[in-house]
Write a protein that holds these residues in place. Structure first.
Motif, mmCIF file in Angstrom:
data_model
loop_
_atom_site.group_PDB
_atom_site.id
_atom_site.type_symbol
_atom_site.label_atom_id
_atom_site.label_comp_id
_atom_site.label_asym_id
_atom_site.label_seq_id
_atom_site.Cartn_x
_atom_site.Cartn_y
_atom_site.Cartn_z
ATOM 1 N N SER A 259 -11.917 -2.163 -7.444
ATOM 2 C CA SER A 259 -11.231 -1.357 -8.450
ATOM 3 C C SER A 259 -9.989 -0.719 -7.855
ATOM 4 O O SER A 259 -9.919 -0.460 -6.648
ATOM 5 C CB SER A 259 -12.145 -0.260 -9.004
ATOM 6 N N ASP A 260 -8.999 -0.449 -8.713
ATOM 7 C CA ASP A 260 -7.826 0.301 -8.277
ATOM 8 C C ASP A 260 -8.175 1.758 -8.006
ATOM 9 O O ASP A 260 -7.478 2.427 -7.241
ATOM 10 C CB ASP A 260 -6.717 0.225 -9.330
ATOM 11 N N ARG A 261 -9.229 2.240 -8.623
ATOM 12 C CA ARG A 261 -9.726 3.589 -8.385
ATOM 13 C C ARG A 261 -11.243 3.499 -8.167
ATOM 14 O O ARG A 261 -12.024 3.747 -9.070
ATOM 15 C CB ARG A 261 -9.386 4.523 -9.551
ATOM 16 N N PRO A 262 -11.632 3.108 -6.950
ATOM 17 C CA PRO A 262 -13.041 2.786 -6.704
ATOM 18 C C PRO A 262 -13.968 3.984 -6.887
ATOM 19 O O PRO A 262 -13.676 5.088 -6.420
ATOM 20 C CB PRO A 262 -13.041 2.325 -5.240
ATOM 21 N N ALA A 263 -15.069 3.742 -7.590
ATOM 22 C CA ALA A 263 -16.151 4.712 -7.665
ATOM 23 C C ALA A 263 -17.123 4.411 -6.525
ATOM 24 O O ALA A 263 -16.892 3.512 -5.709
ATOM 25 C CB ALA A 263 -16.843 4.617 -9.021
ATOM 26 N N ALA A 264 -18.216 5.164 -6.472
ATOM 27 C CA ALA A 264 -19.188 5.004 -5.388
ATOM 28 C C ALA A 264 -19.672 3.562 -5.308
ATOM 29 O O ALA A 264 -20.053 2.963 -6.320
ATOM 30 C CB ALA A 264 -20.368 5.944 -5.619
ATOM 31 N N GLY A 265 -19.611 3.001 -4.116
ATOM 32 C CA GLY A 265 -20.089 1.655 -3.891
ATOM 33 C C GLY A 265 -19.094 0.551 -4.226
ATOM 34 O O GLY A 265 -19.368 -0.618 -3.989
ATOM 35 N N GLU A 266 -17.930 0.905 -4.761
ATOM 36 C CA GLU A 266 -16.915 -0.087 -5.102
ATOM 37 C C GLU A 266 -15.889 -0.219 -3.973
ATOM 38 O O GLU A 266 -15.797 0.641 -3.093
ATOM 39 C CB GLU A 266 -16.225 0.297 -6.413
ATOM 40 N N PHE A 267 -15.124 -1.298 -4.041
ATOM 41 C CA PHE A 267 -14.145 -1.599 -3.005
ATOM 42 C C PHE A 267 -12.730 -1.481 -3.570
ATOM 43 O O PHE A 267 -12.510 -1.704 -4.764
ATOM 44 C CB PHE A 267 -14.358 -3.010 -2.456
ATOM 45 N N PRO A 268 -11.747 -1.156 -2.726
ATOM 46 C CA PRO A 268 -10.350 -1.117 -3.200
ATOM 47 C C PRO A 268 -9.878 -2.500 -3.638
ATOM 48 O O PRO A 268 -10.450 -3.524 -3.255
ATOM 49 C CB PRO A 268 -9.563 -0.647 -1.967
ATOM 50 N N LEU A 269 -8.829 -2.529 -4.435
ATOM 51 C CA LEU A 269 -8.265 -3.804 -4.867
ATOM 52 C C LEU A 269 -7.827 -4.635 -3.668
ATOM 53 O O LEU A 269 -7.280 -4.101 -2.704
ATOM 54 C CB LEU A 269 -7.038 -3.573 -5.749
ATOM 55 N N PRO A 270 -8.029 -5.932 -3.715
ATOM 56 C CA PRO A 270 -7.485 -6.786 -2.661
ATOM 57 C C PRO A 270 -5.970 -6.647 -2.577
ATOM 58 O O PRO A 270 -5.286 -6.508 -3.597
ATOM 59 C CB PRO A 270 -7.882 -8.197 -3.111
ATOM 60 N N ALA A 271 -5.453 -6.697 -1.364
ATOM 61 C CA ALA A 271 -4.016 -6.526 -1.148
ATOM 62 C C ALA A 271 -3.206 -7.586 -1.890
ATOM 63 O O ALA A 271 -2.068 -7.328 -2.316
ATOM 64 C CB ALA A 271 -3.708 -6.570 0.337
ATOM 65 N N GLN A 272 -3.790 -8.785 -2.076
ATOM 66 C CA GLN A 272 -3.051 -9.848 -2.763
ATOM 67 C C GLN A 272 -2.683 -9.447 -4.186
ATOM 68 O O GLN A 272 -1.612 -9.797 -4.692
ATOM 69 C CB GLN A 272 -3.879 -11.136 -2.811
#
Length: 359
Positions: A109-122
């Protein structure tokens, strides 16, 4: 392939590379990008809106509540994007919907919640490189924002307050369907004192500066103009010419592959060459833009590269003087977007730039 399909293919390819089961686009900037110019904005200052976009290998949905679903479907979303609505009183069905379609796979996600990952750089890099459809929307926005600026400053009077000029600017933007994210006003007394002279109750007096950050289809048009109710002094003309020279150096350095740090260094050298060493320390100098008024503000040594068809907005300034427009860099050169043919111009390093409007 449509713009939406191109973006979905890109997102899904990144998901597979990173081993993600889904990506959630929550911010109003990313929602606009993913929906090809749609808006999830109700409260203008909100970073997240009334909807988000969920993308998986199997489908793509706008997730929202029952208040917004019909309006978004009819007015904001491209064909090919489904809507999944939940009661406005309970967001749990939204999370259940996401879980049912992603299973145990990790979510980005662009705004990660708990347990989520940031957006891939690509994906982040891809947003910086505007597609043809995005460029067309941006060009139209740039023309309209510049026309709104001209209208507001042609109407301005020295007895107006800063609030009145800001209001006239906002009205001119709204009349063209543009969100007035920023209408900054500097009056005659405060212009030489503050680089960010926000609107106040003071009267404009003999001159004024108006700054726009206007948003439409998620894209931002950034520009600055000055109106004079008398003839500018020789010193005011000199400072105006100096900032235009600094901007010209930034434009010359802005090309695909150049880093923001390299453009910043060109600005620093240009300030020094024009007799204003160190002036860059007194205000940020702008940077790359697009779905934010500034995606990245340039700083010394920054290694963030400019992409092909990357939007930029540089804003060099000196006491009482500033210049700013939104442009796109490409292998063919630099294209200025925020241009109104009614505005007076002066030629700087082979390019027409906004002059002072003297009335």
């Amino acid at each position: 392939m449509t713009e939406l399909n191109t973006k979905l293919a890109l997102v899904r390819a990144c998901m597979r590379t990173q081993g993600l089961g889904a990506i959630r686009f929550r911010g109003v900037d990313w929602f606009a990008w993913m929906t090809c110019g749609g808006s999830s904005v109700v409260l203008l200052s909100a970073e997240t809106g009334v909807a988000e976009v969920l993308v998986t290998d199997e489908g793509a949905w706008a997730l929202t509540d029952n208040i917004e679903a019909e309006r978004l479907t009819r007015e904001e979303l491209p064909q090919g994007l489904q809507v999944a609505a939940h009661p406005w009183t309970d967001s749990r069905p939204r999370e259940a919907f996401v879980k049912a379609r992603t299973g145990v796979g990790p979510v980005g996600s662009d705004r990660p919640a708990a347990g989520e990952f940031p957006l891939p750089a690509q994906i982040t890099r891809a947003r910086s490189s505007l597609m043809p459809e995005e460029l067309e929307r941006y060009r139209a926005l740039g023309r309209d924002a510049a026309a709104a600026m001209t209208d507001a400053l042609l109407a301005a009077r020295p007895e107006w307050t800063g609030f009145e000029l800001a209001g006239a600017g906002a009205q001119a933007l709204w009349a063209r369907g543009i969100h007035p994210a920023l209408t900054l006003v500097g009056d005659a007394r405060r212009l030489p004192v503050y680089r960010h002279a926000t609107a106040s109750r003071e009267k404009l007096g003999e001159r004024a500066m108006l700054v726009f950050c206007g948003r439409r289809h998620g894209l931002f048009a950034n520009l600055t103009r000055f109106v004079y109710f008398r003839q500018p002094t020789q010193e005011e003309r000199r400072l105006t010419a100096d900032v235009a020279g600094v901007e010209a150096a930034a434009f010359a350095a802005s090309r695909p592959g150049a880093t923001l740090g390299q453009v910043y260094a060109a600005l620093v050298r240009a300030y020094a060459d024009s007799g204003h060493p160190g002036a860059e320390a007194l205000h940020h100098q702008g940077g790359s833009c697009g779905y934010l008024s500034r995606d990245v503000v340039a700083q010394p040594g920054m290694e963030v590269p400019l992409a092909s068809h990357n939007a930029v907005a540089w804003n060099p300034s000196l006491p009482g003087a500033k210049v700013e427009d939104t442009a796109v860099v490409s292998a063919k050169g630099l294209e200025l977007l925020t241009v109104d043919p009614r505005w007076p111009t002066v030629r700087v390093e082979g390019r027409e730039r906004p002059d002072l409007l003297v009335r």
